[in-house]
Design a protein around this motif. Structure first.
Motif, PDB file in Angstrom:
ATOM      1  N   LEU A 107      18.027   0.683 -23.577  1.00 35.94           N
ATOM      2  CA  LEU A 107      18.557  -0.428 -22.786  1.00 35.94           C
ATOM      3  C   LEU A 107      17.600  -0.820 -21.670  1.00 35.94           C
ATOM      4  CD1 LEU A 107      22.266   0.735 -22.639  1.00 35.94           C
ATOM      5  CD2 LEU A 107      21.311  -1.076 -24.067  1.00 35.94           C
ATOM      6  N   ILE A 108      16.977   0.166 -21.020  1.00 37.67           N
ATOM      7  CA  ILE A 108      15.994  -0.131 -19.977  1.00 37.67           C
ATOM      8  C   ILE A 108      14.789  -0.829 -20.591  1.00 37.67           C
ATOM      9  CG2 ILE A 108      14.351   0.923 -18.364  1.00 37.67           C
ATOM     10  CD1 ILE A 108      16.563   3.075 -17.871  1.00 37.67           C
ATOM     11  N   ALA A 109      14.317  -0.348 -21.737  1.00 37.51           N
ATOM     12  CA  ALA A 109      13.150  -0.940 -22.390  1.00 37.51           C
ATOM     13  C   ALA A 109      13.394  -2.399 -22.767  1.00 37.51           C
ATOM     14  CB  ALA A 109      12.771  -0.129 -23.635  1.00 37.51           C
ATOM     15  N   VAL A 110      14.551  -2.705 -23.315  1.00 39.94           N
ATOM     16  CA  VAL A 110      14.817  -4.086 -23.716  1.00 39.94           C
ATOM     17  C   VAL A 110      15.001  -4.986 -22.500  1.00 39.94           C
ATOM     18  CG1 VAL A 110      17.334  -4.026 -24.022  1.00 39.94           C
ATOM     19  CG2 VAL A 110      15.942  -5.466 -25.492  1.00 39.94           C
ATOM     20  N   GLY A 162      30.614   8.289 -25.031  1.00 35.66           N
ATOM     21  CA  GLY A 162      30.722   7.321 -23.961  1.00 35.66           C
ATOM     22  C   GLY A 162      30.785   5.902 -24.494  1.00 35.66           C
ATOM     23  N   GLN A 163      31.114   4.992 -23.591  1.00 33.96           N
ATOM     24  CA  GLN A 163      31.168   3.570 -23.919  1.00 33.96           C
ATOM     25  C   GLN A 163      30.529   2.780 -22.783  1.00 33.96           C
ATOM     26  OE1 GLN A 163      35.225   2.452 -24.603  1.00 33.96           O
ATOM     27  NE2 GLN A 163      35.287   3.414 -26.600  1.00 33.96           N
ATOM     28  N   LEU A 164      29.748   1.769 -23.148  1.00 30.18           N
ATOM     29  CA  LEU A 164      29.092   0.886 -22.199  1.00 30.18           C
ATOM     30  C   LEU A 164      29.686  -0.506 -22.313  1.00 30.18           C
ATOM     31  CD1 LEU A 164      25.443   1.896 -23.151  1.00 30.18           C
ATOM     32  CD2 LEU A 164      26.752   2.741 -21.197  1.00 30.18           C
ATOM     33  N   THR A 165      29.962  -1.130 -21.168  1.00 33.73           N
ATOM     34  CA  THR A 165      30.509  -2.482 -21.154  1.00 33.73           C
ATOM     35  C   THR A 165      29.802  -3.278 -20.059  1.00 33.73           C
ATOM     36  OG1 THR A 165      32.650  -1.697 -21.937  1.00 33.73           O
ATOM     37  CG2 THR A 165      32.617  -3.854 -20.872  1.00 33.73           C
ATOM     38  N   THR A 166      29.405  -4.504 -20.370  1.00 32.30           N
ATOM     39  CA  THR A 166      28.765  -5.366 -19.376  1.00 32.30           C
ATOM     40  C   THR A 166      29.681  -6.521 -19.020  1.00 32.30           C
ATOM     41  OG1 THR A 166      27.677  -6.655 -21.110  1.00 32.30           O
ATOM     42  CG2 THR A 166      26.425  -4.828 -20.167  1.00 32.30           C
ATOM     43  N   GLN A 167      29.473  -7.047 -17.826  1.00 32.64           N
ATOM     44  CA  GLN A 167      30.278  -8.157 -17.333  1.00 32.64           C
ATOM     45  C   GLN A 167      30.191  -9.363 -18.262  1.00 32.64           C
ATOM     46  OE1 GLN A 167      29.275  -9.256 -13.334  1.00 32.64           O
ATOM     47  NE2 GLN A 167      30.463 -11.130 -13.388  1.00 32.64           N
ATOM     48  N   THR A 176      30.486  -4.482 -25.206  1.00 33.51           N
ATOM     49  CA  THR A 176      31.897  -4.232 -24.936  1.00 33.51           C
ATOM     50  C   THR A 176      32.301  -2.972 -25.687  1.00 33.51           C
ATOM     51  OG1 THR A 176      32.319  -6.598 -24.711  1.00 33.51           O
ATOM     52  CG2 THR A 176      34.232  -5.186 -25.057  1.00 33.51           C
ATOM     53  N   GLY A 177      32.411  -1.888 -24.949  1.00 36.41           N
ATOM     54  CA  GLY A 177      32.771  -0.628 -25.587  1.00 36.41           C
ATOM     55  C   GLY A 177      31.691  -0.107 -26.516  1.00 36.41           C
ATOM     56  N   THR A 178      30.441  -0.424 -26.210  1.00 36.29           N
ATOM     57  CA  THR A 178      29.322   0.015 -27.053  1.00 36.29           C
ATOM     58  C   THR A 178      29.175   1.532 -26.935  1.00 36.29           C
ATOM     59  OG1 THR A 178      28.216  -2.093 -26.732  1.00 36.29           O
ATOM     60  CG2 THR A 178      26.849  -0.256 -27.464  1.00 36.29           C
ATOM     61  N   PRO A 179      29.196   2.234 -28.071  1.00 36.19           N
ATOM     62  CA  PRO A 179      29.177   3.700 -28.013  1.00 36.19           C
ATOM     63  C   PRO A 179      27.796   4.264 -27.692  1.00 36.19           C
ATOM     64  CG  PRO A 179      29.212   2.973 -30.289  1.00 36.19           C
ATOM     65  CD  PRO A 179      29.343   1.743 -29.441  1.00 36.19           C
ATOM     66  N   TYR A 180      27.809   5.389 -26.968  1.00 33.50           N
ATOM     67  CA  TYR A 180      26.604   6.184 -26.774  1.00 33.50           C
ATOM     68  C   TYR A 180      27.018   7.648 -26.719  1.00 33.50           C
ATOM     69  CZ  TYR A 180      27.513   6.708 -21.701  1.00 33.50           C
ATOM     70  OH  TYR A 180      28.050   7.015 -20.479  1.00 33.50           O
ATOM     71  N   SER A 181      26.072   8.514 -27.021  1.00 38.42           N
ATOM     72  CA  SER A 181      26.388   9.939 -27.102  1.00 38.42           C
ATOM     73  C   SER A 181      25.112  10.758 -26.924  1.00 38.42           C
ATOM     74  CB  SER A 181      27.009  10.266 -28.461  1.00 38.42           C
ATOM     75  OG  SER A 181      26.047  10.082 -29.485  1.00 38.42           O
ATOM     76  N   PHE A 182      25.276  12.056 -26.864  1.00 38.20           N
ATOM     77  CA  PHE A 182      24.130  12.955 -26.840  1.00 38.20           C
ATOM     78  C   PHE A 182      23.281  12.721 -28.078  1.00 38.20           C
ATOM     79  CE2 PHE A 182      21.913  16.873 -27.828  1.00 38.20           C
ATOM     80  CZ  PHE A 182      21.395  17.256 -26.607  1.00 38.20           C
ATOM     81  N   GLY A 183      23.942  12.582 -29.211  1.00 41.83           N
ATOM     82  CA  GLY A 183      23.229  12.380 -30.472  1.00 41.83           C
ATOM     83  C   GLY A 183      22.460  11.066 -30.525  1.00 41.83           C
ATOM     84  N   SER A 184      22.998   9.998 -29.924  1.00 32.50           N
ATOM     85  CA  SER A 184      22.281   8.724 -29.952  1.00 32.50           C
ATOM     86  C   SER A 184      21.142   8.695 -28.936  1.00 32.50           C
ATOM     87  CB  SER A 184      23.233   7.545 -29.701  1.00 32.50           C
ATOM     88  OG  SER A 184      23.750   7.552 -28.384  1.00 32.50           O
ATOM     89  N   ARG A 185      21.200   9.581 -27.964  1.00 31.19           N
ATOM     90  CA  ARG A 185      20.119   9.621 -26.976  1.00 31.19           C
ATOM     91  C   ARG A 185      19.015  10.591 -27.364  1.00 31.19           C
ATOM     92  NH1 ARG A 185      20.038  11.059 -20.567  1.00 31.19           N
ATOM     93  NH2 ARG A 185      17.938  10.286 -20.249  1.00 31.19           N
ATOM     94  N   PHE A 186      19.379  11.760 -27.859  1.00 33.02           N
ATOM     95  CA  PHE A 186      18.387  12.797 -28.104  1.00 33.02           C
ATOM     96  C   PHE A 186      18.138  13.093 -29.580  1.00 33.02           C
ATOM     97  CE2 PHE A 186      20.168  13.805 -23.884  1.00 33.02           C
ATOM     98  CZ  PHE A 186      19.009  13.677 -23.142  1.00 33.02           C
ATOM     99  N   GLU A 187      18.980  12.558 -30.459  1.00 31.79           N
ATOM    100  CA  GLU A 187      18.835  12.799 -31.887  1.00 31.79           C
ATOM    101  C   GLU A 187      18.775  11.457 -32.600  1.00 31.79           C
ATOM    102  OE1 GLU A 187      22.221  15.359 -32.442  1.00 31.79           O
ATOM    103  OE2 GLU A 187      21.270  17.034 -31.411  1.00 31.79           O
ATOM    104  N   GLN A 188      19.233  11.378 -33.827  1.00 33.74           N
ATOM    105  CA  GLN A 188      19.136  10.145 -34.597  1.00 33.74           C
ATOM    106  C   GLN A 188      20.486   9.498 -34.895  1.00 33.74           C
ATOM    107  OE1 GLN A 188      16.150   8.708 -35.285  1.00 33.74           O
ATOM    108  NE2 GLN A 188      15.275  10.386 -34.108  1.00 33.74           N
TER     109      GLN A 188
END
Length: 77
Positions: free
Chosen positions: A49-52, A18-23, A28-40
């Motif tokens: 993102l919620i924590a920060v 996936g990719q995240l982009t903010t106004q 801008t096109g920041t990557p995220y994945s199963f591995g970045s959420r649940f692994e290393q």
């Protein structure tokens, strides 16, 4: 104030990406994945993102409240 952000996911849960982009453009096109959420794997994850966001709101509020008491904070961490 209205701010927008988008999240785009392509593929299956474990193999997709996936990719995240903010106004504002800070993401801008920041990557995220199963591995970045649940692994290393490298990339963003929703919890991070919620924590920060909460930490940013808290430190700004704390600065405001301490300033009201006459103390000028130099750094809140």
């Amino acid at each position: 104030m209205n701010r927008r952000a988008t999240a785009v996911w392509e593929g299956t849960l474990k193999k997709g990406r996936g990719q995240l982009t903010t106004q504002s453009g800070i993401l801008t096109g920041t990557p995220y994945s199963f591995g970045s959420r649940f692994e290393q794997d490298n990339g963003a994850n929703p919890e991070e993102l919620i924590a920060v966001a909460l930490a940013g709101c808290f430190t700004m509020s704390l600065a405001s409240e301490t300033e009201k008491t006459g103390f000028i904070p130099e750094r809140i961490k």
